[in-house]
Design a protein around this motif. Structure first.
Motif, mmCIF file in Angstrom:
data_model
loop_
_atom_site.group_PDB
_atom_site.id
_atom_site.type_symbol
_atom_site.label_atom_id
_atom_site.label_comp_id
_atom_site.label_asym_id
_atom_site.label_seq_id
_atom_site.Cartn_x
_atom_site.Cartn_y
_atom_site.Cartn_z
ATOM 1 N N LEU A 55 0.786 -1.224 0.000
ATOM 2 C CA LEU A 55 0.000 0.000 0.000
ATOM 3 C C LEU A 55 0.822 1.281 0.000
ATOM 4 C CD1 LEU A 55 -2.589 -0.978 2.761
ATOM 5 C CD2 LEU A 55 -2.829 -1.237 0.290
ATOM 6 N N ASP A 56 0.213 2.310 -0.539
ATOM 7 C CA ASP A 56 0.660 3.694 -0.410
ATOM 8 C C ASP A 56 -0.386 4.338 0.494
ATOM 9 O OD1 ASP A 56 1.583 6.302 -0.717
ATOM 10 O OD2 ASP A 56 0.727 6.542 -2.722
ATOM 11 N N VAL A 57 0.052 4.884 1.617
ATOM 12 C CA VAL A 57 -0.894 5.396 2.612
ATOM 13 C C VAL A 57 -0.570 6.829 3.011
ATOM 14 C CG1 VAL A 57 -1.341 3.092 3.560
ATOM 15 C CG2 VAL A 57 0.430 4.515 4.578
ATOM 16 N N ASP A 58 -1.564 7.482 3.597
ATOM 17 C CA ASP A 58 -1.348 8.781 4.218
ATOM 18 C C ASP A 58 -0.584 8.566 5.517
ATOM 19 O OD1 ASP A 58 -2.765 10.174 2.274
ATOM 20 O OD2 ASP A 58 -4.670 9.957 3.344
ATOM 21 N N TRP A 59 -0.036 9.633 6.034
ATOM 22 C CA TRP A 59 0.655 9.594 7.310
ATOM 23 C C TRP A 59 -0.326 9.175 8.392
ATOM 24 C CZ3 TRP A 59 5.673 9.916 8.316
ATOM 25 C CH2 TRP A 59 6.065 10.109 9.632
ATOM 26 N N GLY A 60 0.053 8.249 9.241
ATOM 27 C CA GLY A 60 -0.811 7.817 10.341
ATOM 28 C C GLY A 60 -0.852 6.303 10.426
ATOM 29 N N ASP A 61 -1.698 5.802 11.299
ATOM 30 C CA ASP A 61 -1.801 4.367 11.549
ATOM 31 C C ASP A 61 -2.956 3.793 10.738
ATOM 32 O OD1 ASP A 61 -1.429 1.864 12.582
ATOM 33 O OD2 ASP A 61 -2.511 2.271 14.439
ATOM 34 N N VAL A 62 -2.647 3.219 9.587
ATOM 35 C CA VAL A 62 -3.665 2.727 8.675
ATOM 36 C C VAL A 62 -3.654 1.198 8.590
ATOM 37 C CG1 VAL A 62 -4.482 2.825 6.278
ATOM 38 C CG2 VAL A 62 -3.472 4.837 7.318
ATOM 39 N N GLY A 63 -2.522 0.579 8.819
ATOM 40 C CA GLY A 63 -2.349 -0.854 8.599
ATOM 41 C C GLY A 63 -3.355 -1.735 9.299
ATOM 42 N N ARG A 64 -3.593 -1.499 10.576
ATOM 43 C CA ARG A 64 -4.526 -2.336 11.347
ATOM 44 C C ARG A 64 -5.948 -2.198 10.807
ATOM 45 N NH1 ARG A 64 -5.320 -6.935 13.603
ATOM 46 N NH2 ARG A 64 -6.745 -6.888 15.326
ATOM 47 N N GLU A 65 -6.344 -0.995 10.440
ATOM 48 C CA GLU A 65 -7.676 -0.780 9.891
ATOM 49 C C GLU A 65 -7.853 -1.536 8.573
ATOM 50 O OE1 GLU A 65 -11.547 0.351 9.538
ATOM 51 O OE2 GLU A 65 -10.270 0.625 11.291
ATOM 52 N N VAL A 66 -6.816 -1.551 7.733
ATOM 53 C CA VAL A 66 -6.870 -2.299 6.481
ATOM 54 C C VAL A 66 -7.026 -3.790 6.775
ATOM 55 C CG1 VAL A 66 -5.577 -3.010 4.420
ATOM 56 C CG2 VAL A 66 -5.610 -0.609 5.108
ATOM 57 N N GLN A 67 -6.252 -4.319 7.717
ATOM 58 C CA GLN A 67 -6.351 -5.731 8.059
ATOM 59 C C GLN A 67 -7.775 -6.104 8.468
ATOM 60 O OE1 GLN A 67 -3.210 -5.812 11.049
ATOM 61 N NE2 GLN A 67 -2.153 -7.348 9.814
ATOM 62 N N LEU A 68 -8.358 -5.334 9.362
ATOM 63 C CA LEU A 68 -9.704 -5.642 9.833
ATOM 64 C C LEU A 68 -10.740 -5.542 8.726
ATOM 65 C CD1 LEU A 68 -9.603 -3.801 13.270
ATOM 66 C CD2 LEU A 68 -9.438 -6.266 12.856
ATOM 67 N N ARG A 69 -10.631 -4.511 7.899
ATOM 68 C CA ARG A 69 -11.600 -4.317 6.813
ATOM 69 C C ARG A 69 -11.510 -5.447 5.790
ATOM 70 N NH1 ARG A 69 -14.520 0.320 4.522
ATOM 71 N NH2 ARG A 69 -13.754 1.408 6.344
ATOM 72 N N VAL A 70 -10.283 -5.843 5.425
ATOM 73 C CA VAL A 70 -10.111 -6.913 4.438
ATOM 74 C C VAL A 70 -10.637 -8.235 4.998
ATOM 75 C CG1 VAL A 70 -8.394 -8.297 3.193
ATOM 76 C CG2 VAL A 70 -8.252 -5.803 3.175
ATOM 77 N N LEU A 71 -10.320 -8.547 6.247
ATOM 78 C CA LEU A 71 -10.825 -9.777 6.867
ATOM 79 C C LEU A 71 -12.345 -9.831 6.825
ATOM 80 C CD1 LEU A 71 -8.520 -10.137 9.984
ATOM 81 C CD2 LEU A 71 -8.787 -11.810 8.161
ATOM 82 N N GLU A 72 -12.994 -8.756 7.253
ATOM 83 C CA GLU A 72 -14.456 -8.707 7.302
ATOM 84 C C GLU A 72 -15.054 -8.767 5.902
ATOM 85 O OE1 GLU A 72 -16.701 -5.976 6.395
ATOM 86 O OE2 GLU A 72 -18.387 -7.158 7.104
ATOM 87 N N TYR A 73 -14.477 -8.044 4.974
ATOM 88 C CA TYR A 73 -15.001 -7.967 3.614
ATOM 89 C C TYR A 73 -14.934 -9.321 2.918
ATOM 90 C CZ TYR A 73 -15.900 -5.659 -0.902
ATOM 91 O OH TYR A 73 -16.439 -5.263 -2.097
ATOM 92 N N LEU A 74 -13.802 -10.002 3.011
ATOM 93 C CA LEU A 74 -13.654 -11.294 2.345
ATOM 94 C C LEU A 74 -14.542 -12.356 2.983
ATOM 95 C CD1 LEU A 74 -9.877 -11.489 1.452
ATOM 96 C CD2 LEU A 74 -11.790 -10.875 0.004
ATOM 97 N N GLU A 75 -14.724 -12.279 4.272
ATOM 98 C CA GLU A 75 -15.616 -13.229 4.927
ATOM 99 C C GLU A 75 -17.060 -13.002 4.467
ATOM 100 O OE1 GLU A 75 -16.974 -13.911 9.411
ATOM 101 O OE2 GLU A 75 -14.862 -14.362 9.044
ATOM 102 N N ARG A 76 -17.469 -11.753 4.370
ATOM 103 C CA ARG A 76 -18.834 -11.424 3.968
ATOM 104 C C ARG A 76 -19.070 -11.711 2.479
ATOM 105 N NH1 ARG A 76 -18.965 -6.047 4.680
ATOM 106 N NH2 ARG A 76 -18.948 -5.586 2.477
ATOM 107 N N MET A 77 -18.158 -11.304 1.609
ATOM 108 C CA MET A 77 -18.365 -11.406 0.166
ATOM 109 C C MET A 77 -18.071 -12.796 -0.402
ATOM 110 S SD MET A 77 -19.515 -8.503 -0.760
ATOM 111 C CE MET A 77 -19.327 -8.496 -2.529
ATOM 112 N N ALA A 78 -17.091 -13.485 0.162
ATOM 113 C CA ALA A 78 -16.659 -14.748 -0.433
ATOM 114 C C ALA A 78 -16.756 -15.935 0.520
ATOM 115 C CB ALA A 78 -15.219 -14.614 -0.936
#
Length: 96
Positions: A55-78
């Motif tokens: 990823l290319d991210v803005d300054w700040g703590d983004v990594g954990r939020e991406v992990q949680l969102r991807v986990l939830e999204y893939l579980e729901r969609m697939a």
């Protein structure tokens, strides 16, 4: 096998990319010619599926939020339960 469906790694990669892009602070995915991926790699080992996002991210703590969102999204969609979601920060934008 009746009642059993699989989702291709390409579809999982697209879903993971979509979920990552929807996360505040993510500027985009970083493609790599070295590993021939478009910012997302999906692998399987012993039946466990793992996703790696570059990823290319803005300054700040983004990594954990991406992990949680991807986990939830893939579980729901697939209906996929991932063994791991690894986030690799390739670049960080300047602080605002």
């Amino acid at each position: 096998m009746e009642g059993h469906a699989t989702v291709s790694s390409e579809v999982l990669a697209r879903y993971a990319a979509d979920a990552a892009r929807e996360t505040d602070g993510v500027r985009g995915l970083v493609a790599s010619q070295l590993y021939r991926h478009r910012g997302v790699r999906v692998s399987e080992e012993g039946g466990a599926v793992m996703v790696e996002l570059y990823l290319d991210v803005d300054w700040g703590d983004v990594g954990r939020e991406v992990q949680l969102r991807v986990l939830e999204y893939l579980e729901r969609m697939a209906g996929s339960r991932l063994a791991a979601v690894n986030v690799v920060i390739d670049s960080i934008g300047p602080p605002e």
